[in-house]
Enzyme design. Sequence first.
Site, PDB file in Angstrom:
ATOM      1  N   SER A  38       0.828  -1.195   0.000  1.00 53.98           N
ATOM      2  CA  SER A  38       0.000   0.000   0.000  1.00 53.98           C
ATOM      3  C   SER A  38       0.875   1.264   0.000  1.00 53.98           C
ATOM      4  CB  SER A  38      -0.955  -0.042   1.195  1.00 53.98           C
ATOM      5  OG  SER A  38      -1.995   0.892   1.065  1.00 53.98           O
ATOM      6  N   ASP A 185      -5.917  -3.653  -2.189  1.00 52.77           N
ATOM      7  CA  ASP A 185      -4.849  -3.324  -1.245  1.00 52.77           C
ATOM      8  C   ASP A 185      -4.163  -4.575  -0.690  1.00 52.77           C
ATOM      9  OD1 ASP A 185      -3.491  -2.438   1.194  1.00 52.77           O
ATOM     10  OD2 ASP A 185      -4.597  -0.570   0.934  1.00 52.77           O
TER      11      ASP A 185
END
Length: 297
Positions: A38, A185
């Site tokens: 991320s 993610d």
Amino acid sequence: MQIDGVFSGGGVKAYAFIGAVKKIEEKGLTMERVAGTSAGAIIASLLVAEYKHKEIEAFMEELDLKDFLDPPKLAKWLPFTKWLFLYFQLGINKGNKLEKWIAEKLAAKQIFTFQDIKAGYLKVVVSDISLGKLVVIPDDLERIYGIPPEEFSVAKAIRMSAGFPYFFMPQKLKGGKQEKSLIIDGGLLSNFPLWIFEKKPHKRTRPIIGVKLTTTPTQELKPRKIKNALHMFHALFLTMKEAHDARYISTSEAKNIVFISVENIESTDFYINKTAKAALIQAGYAYTEKFLERWPK
């Protein structure tokens, strides 16, 4: 001294990484291989592009995080339609502006695809929710999707890893059978991939430092108000990330991890002001300075 570096996810709280990188540079340490999830993948990509902390801090200070919010135009005129996009597109923001910004920064250093990076020097963690797999880009591209790593956009990989569920629309990857996988993610399955450079348990080619955003052990998370499905899934995702981290760190080499305590800032608070950004950078510097006083003892 050459080391490897791994950065956790954390959304906008990743400004703290700038302070950490500054102190690591001052210590005379050079990160060779880097990895992240991320927001950690964003900082890792900038480091592999050989940006120094002064450069990163300069363009991050100029950056208005709200510019990354790019809902479909219809949602701007008719706000209620964002719920339709959430239902049909599985997200509120397209994420195109985030990917474009990353692409521009990497292009300035002549990095476009993984062919432009020394093999094994950048690893990006994403979650394939269609196949139910943790995927490391570029390592798994050929095996899982039949995609040559040298042809895959680094900026797209970073955008995928930073695809916070429901906040950003999932990206799609076509597999060998032309079936599309939804990618979100990487923090869903591994928010802090300190394991990523291990060839064998407890054996690495060079020293490693992991940088993890966290809350103080004594501080309890504030209860989240859950009023609708979006709130529920947001809280569910954050809870899963915290659980994964706590489980792994309890059995990992904590002596190699910089724990940066960040309080009272949400990962998706794209409206934080300059004062908050400066405080995050200073926190990253201070915690890393304290860590390096005893590392690698």
